[in-house]
Design a protein around this motif. Structure first.
Motif, mmCIF file in Angstrom:
data_model
loop_
_atom_site.group_PDB
_atom_site.id
_atom_site.type_symbol
_atom_site.label_atom_id
_atom_site.label_comp_id
_atom_site.label_asym_id
_atom_site.label_seq_id
_atom_site.Cartn_x
_atom_site.Cartn_y
_atom_site.Cartn_z
ATOM 1 N N LYS A 41 0.853 -1.189 0.000
ATOM 2 C CA LYS A 41 0.000 0.000 0.000
ATOM 3 C C LYS A 41 0.884 1.232 0.000
ATOM 4 O O LYS A 41 1.835 1.323 0.773
ATOM 5 N N ASP A 42 0.568 2.184 -0.875
ATOM 6 C CA ASP A 42 1.364 3.399 -0.970
ATOM 7 C C ASP A 42 1.083 4.369 0.163
ATOM 8 O O ASP A 42 1.851 5.280 0.419
ATOM 9 N N GLY A 43 -0.054 4.186 0.837
ATOM 10 C CA GLY A 43 -0.452 5.151 1.852
ATOM 11 C C GLY A 43 -1.274 6.262 1.229
ATOM 12 O O GLY A 43 -1.419 6.362 0.014
ATOM 13 N N ASP A 44 -1.844 7.084 2.077
ATOM 14 C CA ASP A 44 -2.736 8.130 1.594
ATOM 15 C C ASP A 44 -2.044 9.478 1.478
ATOM 16 O O ASP A 44 -2.681 10.478 1.164
ATOM 17 N N GLY A 45 -0.767 9.552 1.764
ATOM 18 C CA GLY A 45 -0.053 10.811 1.736
ATOM 19 C C GLY A 45 0.800 10.950 0.505
ATOM 20 O O GLY A 45 0.421 10.532 -0.583
ATOM 21 N N ASP A 46 2.014 11.482 0.677
ATOM 22 C CA ASP A 46 2.840 11.785 -0.485
ATOM 23 C C ASP A 46 4.128 10.968 -0.543
ATOM 24 O O ASP A 46 5.013 11.268 -1.328
ATOM 25 N N ILE A 47 4.227 9.899 0.258
ATOM 26 C CA ILE A 47 5.454 9.090 0.262
ATOM 27 C C ILE A 47 5.733 8.518 -1.120
ATOM 28 O O ILE A 47 6.879 8.382 -1.546
ATOM 29 N N TYR A 48 4.683 8.203 -1.846
ATOM 30 C CA TYR A 48 4.812 7.643 -3.187
ATOM 31 C C TYR A 48 5.574 8.594 -4.113
ATOM 32 O O TYR A 48 6.370 8.174 -4.949
ATOM 33 N N HIS A 49 5.342 9.903 -3.971
ATOM 34 C CA HIS A 49 6.006 10.862 -4.841
ATOM 35 C C HIS A 49 7.491 10.973 -4.503
ATOM 36 O O HIS A 49 8.335 11.027 -5.401
ATOM 37 N N TYR A 50 7.823 11.001 -3.230
ATOM 38 C CA TYR A 50 9.234 11.006 -2.845
ATOM 39 C C TYR A 50 9.938 9.754 -3.369
ATOM 40 O O TYR A 50 11.121 9.803 -3.729
ATOM 41 N N ALA A 51 9.223 8.645 -3.403
ATOM 42 C CA ALA A 51 9.835 7.381 -3.831
ATOM 43 C C ALA A 51 10.354 7.457 -5.258
ATOM 44 O O ALA A 51 11.356 6.811 -5.600
ATOM 45 N N HIS A 52 9.716 8.234 -6.112
ATOM 46 C CA HIS A 52 10.222 8.387 -7.476
ATOM 47 C C HIS A 52 11.582 9.070 -7.476
ATOM 48 O O HIS A 52 12.490 8.681 -8.225
ATOM 49 N N GLY A 53 11.731 10.094 -6.649
ATOM 50 C CA GLY A 53 13.022 10.767 -6.552
ATOM 51 C C GLY A 53 14.086 9.881 -5.946
ATOM 52 O O GLY A 53 15.246 9.884 -6.381
#
Length: 476
Positions: free
Chosen positions: A197-209
């Motif tokens: 689960k990516d979560g409901d926040g913005d951790i997914y976006h940092y993961a790309h960086g």
């Protein structure tokens, strides 16, 4: 079994600009404009500011530009981290069949291109090499939807993202074929851990960086030297085992050098999840054609029924929730919000008005699973979407479409992509700089030094003082 790591490495290391068809070169230029545009458009979003602050706080060197930051230059790998995060923050970049290759390939090609004062042709070639290798590895390791993913195991979008930046950086650093194989293998070893689960926040976006930086550092480590292992994709213990329950080996070198899968990339028309693109196009087409406003509309019906987040979430809505929510995105559109970071500001995601307006959306028709919808995309088309607008006076308007704007079969023209770039970046870098940069990318093959172009990306929205303020907070 073939030596797939070697095959892909030989291709990437040996690819020459002169081997690229004209349509491939143009597609690479469009992706550059689109990716940098949406990165800069996210300049005031907290993940973009925070990633830039982390990069600036390292004081790592003046070799590469953080796009949209006022004169901030850092090491190439830190620029890849900052720009790779920014590229995904608004969920507005590309979408291949397997994810967002641009968030790795474009930052890495540009950062290392600046470091070595590379010309435009070299940058274009690195981007194409990255896409072709990335897409084949990612397609080869696609897991079985109905068993592997149904058991709650994560889909490795960010995990295989690492190969886009690794190959792009390796190409720009001049790795030979043996080194490129080692770089790909090291990237496989450094790929970020999957989450269910990516979560409901913005951790997914940092993961790309983070994935982008890890890929870039794989290329740097390889150039520096280590005891190479160069078969990271192969065999019973290869990369595939950690992200899937199977490997379709034929994908690893399918039509390599003949078919360019970069041309199958969808560039998103709207700042939203890929499966919200066609519904938004449908709604926009109807409202524009019939001159409808929010006051005219009683409800909007959408088919098929997609298993994406609804707007029934506590306020404030999480960033990922909002970007995946078709009702929320419809509410932003209908209230006249400019497609921009304004859709996803904390104020917008906390809005009771938008949350309540989301309730006018209804679904009908068959149930569709997002992951199975990707299979349709792989086959060269796109899932069919129908939008019905029911007006308060009883009129009903319907739009059925299959290829949203930006799809390979409904692509942006170069003129449209330049217009898109200027519209998204002018307020941050100035209209004159935006127009000059767009013109420069259109003629990128004539650019002798990439730094002449990236100097135009120094923005006015984020100052170094602002970044230092974040640095101070982080040091406490």
């Amino acid at each position: 079994m073939k030596e797939y790591t070697k095959i892909l490495a030989d291709y990437a290391a040996g690819l020459k600009y002169e081997e690229l068809p004209a349509d491939v070169v143009e597609q690479a230029k469009k992706i550059i404009l689109h990716t940098i545009a949406v990165s800069i458009a996210s300049s005031n979003m907290s993940p973009t500011v925070n990633a830039a602050a982390v990069a600036a706080a390292r004081r790592s060197g003046p070799d590469a530009t953080i796009w949209g930051a006022k004169g901030v230059r850092v090491s190439p790998s830190d620029a890849v981290y900052a720009n790779g995060t920014a590229a995904d923050v608004l969920d507005w970049e590309d979408c291949t069949w397997t994810g967002h290759a641009s968030a790795g390939a474009i930052p890495a090609s540009f950062a290392y291109g600046e470091q070595k004062h590379a010309g435009g042709r070299e940058v274009i070639t690195a981007i194409v090499a990255a896409y072709e290798v990335y897409q084949r590895i990612a397609m080869a390791v696609q897991p079985d939807f109905d068993t592997y993913l149904a058991q709650g195991r994560g889909w490795g979008l960010v995990n295989w993202q690492i190969f886009a930046s690794a190959v792009a950086a390796g190409k720009m650093l001049g790795l030979d074929a043996a080194q490129m194989a080692a770089c790909i293998s090291l990237a496989a070893y450094q790929a970020p851990t999957l989450m269910g689960k990516d979560g409901d926040g913005d951790i997914y976006h940092y993961a790309h960086g983070i994935a982008g930086r890890s890929g870039a550092e794989s290329a740097e480590i390889t150039r520096q030297g280590f005891e190479y292992y160069a078969d990271g994709l192969e065999g019973d213990t290869g990369y595939w085992l950690y992200v899937s329950n199977k490997c379709d080996w034929d994908w690893m070198d399918r039509e390599l050098g003949k078919t360019f899968y970069i041309n199958e990339t969808l560039l998103k028309h709207w700042p939203a999840n890929v499966w919200v693109q066609a519904p938004l196009d449908g709604l926009d087409n109807i409202c524009t054609r019939e001159k409808l406003t929010l006051a005219d509309i009683a409800k909007v019906r959408v088919s098929p029924i997609i298993d994406i987040y609804s707007a029934e979430n506590p306020l404030p809505m999480g960033l990922i929730q909002a970007e995946y929510s078709l009702p929320y995105c419809f509410a932003c559109y209908l209230t006249g919000k400019k497609p921009s970071e304004d859709w996803y500001s904390l104020e917008s995601r906390s809005s009771k008005e938008l949350n309540e307006l989301s309730g006018i959306v209804e679904y009908f028709g068959p149930q569709a699973n997002r992951l199975h919808m990707f299979e349709i995309f792989w086959q060269g088309t796109f899932p069919e979407t129908t939008v019905e607008v029911v007006c308060r006076d009883g009129r009903v308007f319907s739009e059925t479409l299959r290829g949203p704007k930006g799809h390979p079969r409904n692509n942006f023209t170069m003129a449209e992509e330049k217009e898109f770039f200027i519209a998204r970046t002018a307020e941050f870098i100035g209209a004159e700089n935006a127009a000059k940069f767009a013109d420069g990318v259109e003629k990128l093959e004539d650019c002798a030094d990439l730094n002449d172009l990236t100097a135009l990306l120094a923005g006015k929205s984020v100052s170094y003082t602002h970044l230092r303020a974040h640095e101070t907070e982080a040091d406490l």
